[in-house]
Each structure stands twice: as structure tokens, then as C-alpha cells.
Design an enzyme around this catalytic site. Structure first.
Site, PDB file in Angstrom:
ATOM      1  N   GLY A  62      -6.062   1.752  -7.107  1.00  0.00           N
ATOM      2  CA  GLY A  62      -6.061   2.152  -5.702  1.00  0.00           C
ATOM      3  C   GLY A  62      -4.834   1.656  -4.962  1.00  0.00           C
ATOM      4  N   ASP A  63      -4.472   0.399  -5.192  1.00  0.00           N
ATOM      5  CA  ASP A  63      -3.276  -0.156  -4.555  1.00  0.00           C
ATOM      6  C   ASP A  63      -2.021   0.577  -5.003  1.00  0.00           C
ATOM      7  OD1 ASP A  63      -4.095  -2.683  -2.997  1.00  0.00           O
ATOM      8  OD2 ASP A  63      -5.123  -2.942  -4.896  1.00  0.00           O
ATOM      9  N   SER A  64      -1.932   0.847  -6.313  1.00  0.00           N
ATOM     10  CA  SER A  64      -0.726   1.484  -6.843  1.00  0.00           C
ATOM     11  C   SER A  64      -0.574   2.903  -6.330  1.00  0.00           C
ATOM     12  CB  SER A  64      -0.765   1.474  -8.377  1.00  0.00           C
ATOM     13  OG  SER A  64      -0.788   0.139  -8.862  1.00  0.00           O
ATOM     14  N   ALA A  78      -1.690   3.987  -3.466  1.00  0.00           N
ATOM     15  CA  ALA A  78      -1.277   3.850  -2.073  1.00  0.00           C
ATOM     16  C   ALA A  78       0.213   3.518  -1.982  1.00  0.00           C
ATOM     17  CB  ALA A  78      -2.107   2.781  -1.379  1.00  0.00           C
ATOM     18  N   SER A  79       0.697   2.680  -2.877  1.00  0.00           N
ATOM     19  CA  SER A  79       2.124   2.336  -2.898  1.00  0.00           C
ATOM     20  C   SER A  79       2.979   3.578  -3.113  1.00  0.00           C
ATOM     21  CB  SER A  79       2.405   1.319  -4.003  1.00  0.00           C
ATOM     22  OG  SER A  79       1.678   0.134  -3.822  1.00  0.00           O
TER      23      SER A  79
END
Length: 397
Positions: A167-169, A171-172
Site C-alpha cells: 500500500g505504501d509503495s 502510494a509512493s
């Protein structure tokens, strides 16, 4: 050779994964990235996962090519220094809770008045608006709300997660895409900088394919399907005689025929009901059973050899050991030798994507906390005595 983002100045006010990964991608392609860290311990990622002499190996990767400025953002003088840095910056990337920048006195109205060309990338759990904006949201929560957790895992098991911070990646990546679109607008004279509002949940939701129209029109709720690709057949993970698993994607019409002929099932290859995906998907269990019967009778190397000769996409499931020892990864410069403090050598992932004329690169690994404080403040015109005074006052480190 000039890097594609050479001359682009990026300020990062973020911790852990989403904003730092976005800034890392820009740093790898030549942007001058200044990472603002809190005094004392800095980014918590410095202590996450496996450590080398007290510092995370992930940190050295996540912060390569960045400059570290350790600064007290809540102090009056510290805030003044940030404003000076932002005065000629192109991009500010942050992943504070919504309202966090405003509490520091760095809301969009302030920033835009200070520097109309500035692009502000804001990465948060749920976005800057909406009823959930103030909820804390890590990547795992974004994966849950975005729909990918519900569809991941075996049908008879609880929802599973991918073993990385997906999820973080995601978003990045959306943050970098938005930043580049905004930069293009500014650099071509089409307008001022703008806010790029990235939600972890929405970034996951954006890769969920036809989930919504299938539900809205047909009432279909896509469920967990293990190693299979729902509605696309045959595409699954199959066991081999030596205890390994092979991924086979025979889901285009011509590839399906080649696959079935390769495994000795000409009857299935030429059956009219399997000529197109909709017919195959309706009987995916039958097709998977036929493929499994063939793969389970021979070792994986034989399976891969036969399918490669038939031009059927297939591959073994790689562990990190397989990746590091794979000649294709090595030939593509996807394993770079890096030097850690003290001269210790370690392999790090290479640069993605590959640009033919202006490729990215690695100049240094993640810096020590405040390693570039003197350099950055000196570039702002502060004297050595002024910098030392700020250090003595606890404004910078």
C-alpha cells in the site's frame, strides 16, 4: 550525462515508507533531495528490520542519494530555515497526518504564497478530505480498505497480505506520477504548482481492475482465489514432481493452444468451447486439473524447458536467494554493489525504470543523521558561526 531530474529540488518531510520511497525514486534520477529529520533519532526507519551496526539496511536503500538535515521543525528558527529551503524548491513531499503541515505553519496557502512554483505532494491514509481524513492510516489499512486484502489468499483462509508494504509503495508511485505531472505543467509555463493529494487506500483501489463495474452491473463480488487469476484462464500456480511450484500463464487464445499441445492435450487445445477466455474461465477447474496432472509428473526444470520451447509464459517462484543468483537480474544491473560505512560491501537493488539516454544512478547510500546539515545551511548563506549557534541552541543537529 545529465540525469532527467537534474536541477529539481525536492524537500522531504516524511518518515518510514510512503513519502520517503517517493523521494528516493526522484533522488535516483537526479533530483536534489533534502530529507528533513527530527532531532535525536531521525526517521524511525533507521531502526526497522535487519540492522548493520545499529542502522537498518532498509534505511541505506530507502535514503540513497538524499541529504539529511536534522532540524527542530517546531522551533521558530527551524521553521524559518524550512521556509528558506522551500523558497526555491520544486517539490515538497510529506506524509504527516492531514493538518500536520498546517500545525507547523506550513499550510498550502502559506507555501503557495512563498513559492508559487512549488508542488506539494501529500500522502496520507485516506486523503486530505472526506469523513475519514483524520483517521491514522498505515499501508496495511490502505490495503484493507482499497480491496486487495479481501481478494488475496486461499478461498478457505482468512484474507492474507503480500509480504511487503504494498500500500505504501503504490502510494509512493502515485505521488511521483502526480509530482511529475505538476512539474511538467510548471516547467512548460502552463501554470503554478499545485497540491497532489494521494491516499493510501485510493492508490490500492486504483489497481483493482474491473472490481467496481463487475459488482455494480452484475452484483459480482470477487473473492479470494489462491494462486489463480479470477476470470482469466488458465493462469495459476501448479505443483511439480520435485516439490516446487511453477506459475503458468496460458490465458491468451494462441498461447492456450500451444500450452495444451505441449502437455499432450490436443483435445483441449482444439475444443471450440475453449477457443476464447470466456469459455475457458467457465471451466477453469477442469483446465487447471489437466495442467496439474502434467506438471506433477515431472521436475520443474523439465516443465520450464518444455514450456519455454512452446513459447508459453512460465516461471519458478523466486526467493531472494534465487533473485541474487539469477543471471538475468545480474545482466540487467538489478543488483548493485554498495559500500556501507566502514567499507562493508553489500548488494542493493538496481534502478527502475531503465532510461536509455538519462538513466538513474546511485551516488551514495542513506546518510547519517544530520550528515548534510552544514552543507545545506551553508548553501542558504549561513556562516559556520551561525550554524554552530543553531546547533548549540538545539535547532539543528
Amino acid at each position: 550525462m545529465t540525469a532527467p531530474l537534474s536541477g529539481i529540488k525536492v524537500i522531504e518531510i516524511g518518515t518510514l515508507i510512503a513519502a520517503p520511497f517517493a523521494a528516493r525514486l526522484m533522488a535516483e534520477f537526479g533530483a536534489d533531495v533534502i530529507k528533513i529529520e527530527s532531532m535525536g533519532q531521525g526517521d524511525p526507519l533507521r531502526k526497522w528490520r535487519k540492522l548493520h551496526e545499529g542502522t537498518s539496511l532498509w534505511w541505506y536503500l530507502q535514503s540513497r542519494n538524499k541529504k539529511s538535515l536534522a532540524l527542530d521543525l517546531k522551533s521558530h528558527e527551524g521553521l524559518g530555515l524550512i521556509k528558506q529551503l522551500l523558497g526555491d524548491a520544486d517539490v515538497l513531499i510529506e506524509n504527516l497526518r492531514p493538518g500536520g503541515l498546517e500545525k507547523l505553519g506550513l499550510g498550502w496557502e502559506v507555501l503557495h504564497a512563498l513559492n508559487p512554483r512549488l508542488t506539494l505532494v501529500r500522502i496520507s491514509g485516506y486523503g486530505q478530505t472526506g469523513p475519514y481524513r483524520d483517521r491514522p492510516g498505515f499501508g496495511a489499512i490502505g490495503e484493507a480498505m482499497g480491496g486487495i486484502r479481501y481478494t488475496t489468499g486461499n478461498p478457505d483462509s482468512p484474507p492474507a497480505r503480500v509480504g511487503v508494504s504494498l500500500g505504501d509503495s503504490l502510494a509512493s508511485l502515485h505521488g511521483v506520477i502526480g509530482a511529475l505531472m505538476s512539474l511538467l505543467r510548471v516547467k512548460t509555463g502552463q501554470g503554478d504548482g499545485q497540491v497532489v493529494d494521494v491516499s493510501l487506500a485510493e492508490s490500492v483501489f486504483n489497481v483493482m481492475e474491473s472490481l467496481v463495474p463487475e459488482y455494480d452491473m452484475l452484483g459480482h463480488v470477487r473473492e479470494r482465489s489462491g494462486g489463480a487469476l479470477p476470470g482469466i484462464a488458465p493462469s495459476n500456480t501448479y505443483p511439480t514432481a520435485d516439490g516446487a511450484y511453477v506459475v503458468i500463464a496460458g490465458n491468451s487464445d494462441p498461447i492456450y493452444k500451444r500450452l495444451m499441445h505441449a502437455i499432450g492435450r490436443a483435445d483441449l487445445a482444439d475444443a471450440p468451447q475453449f477457443a476464447h477466455n470466456d469459455g475457458r474461465a467457465a471451466q477453469s477447474t477442469l483446465l487447471d486439473a489437466a495442467i496439474t496432472h502434467w506438471t506433477a509428473g515431472q521436475p520443474i526444470d523439465r516443465v520450464l524447458s518444455v514450456l519455454e520451447a512452446a513459447e508459453v509464459p512460465a516461471g519458478r517462484i523466486y526467493s531472494v536467494a534465487d533473485i541474487v543468483n539469477d543471471p538475468h537480474y545480474q545482466a540487467r544491473d538489478m543488483l548493485l554493489d554498495a559500500q556501507l560505512p566502514g567499507g562493508v560491501s553489500v548488494k542493493m537493488p538496481g534502478i527502475v525504470p531503465k532510461l536509455s539516454q538519462t538513466p538513474g544512478g546511485v551516488k551514495w547510500q542513506g546518510p547519517a543523521l544530520g550528515q548534510h546539515t552544514d552543507e545545506i545551511l551553508g548553501n542558504l548563506g549561513l556562516s559556520g558561526a551561525d550554524i554552530q549557534r543553531l546547533k548549540n541552541a538545539g535547532v539543528v543537529q
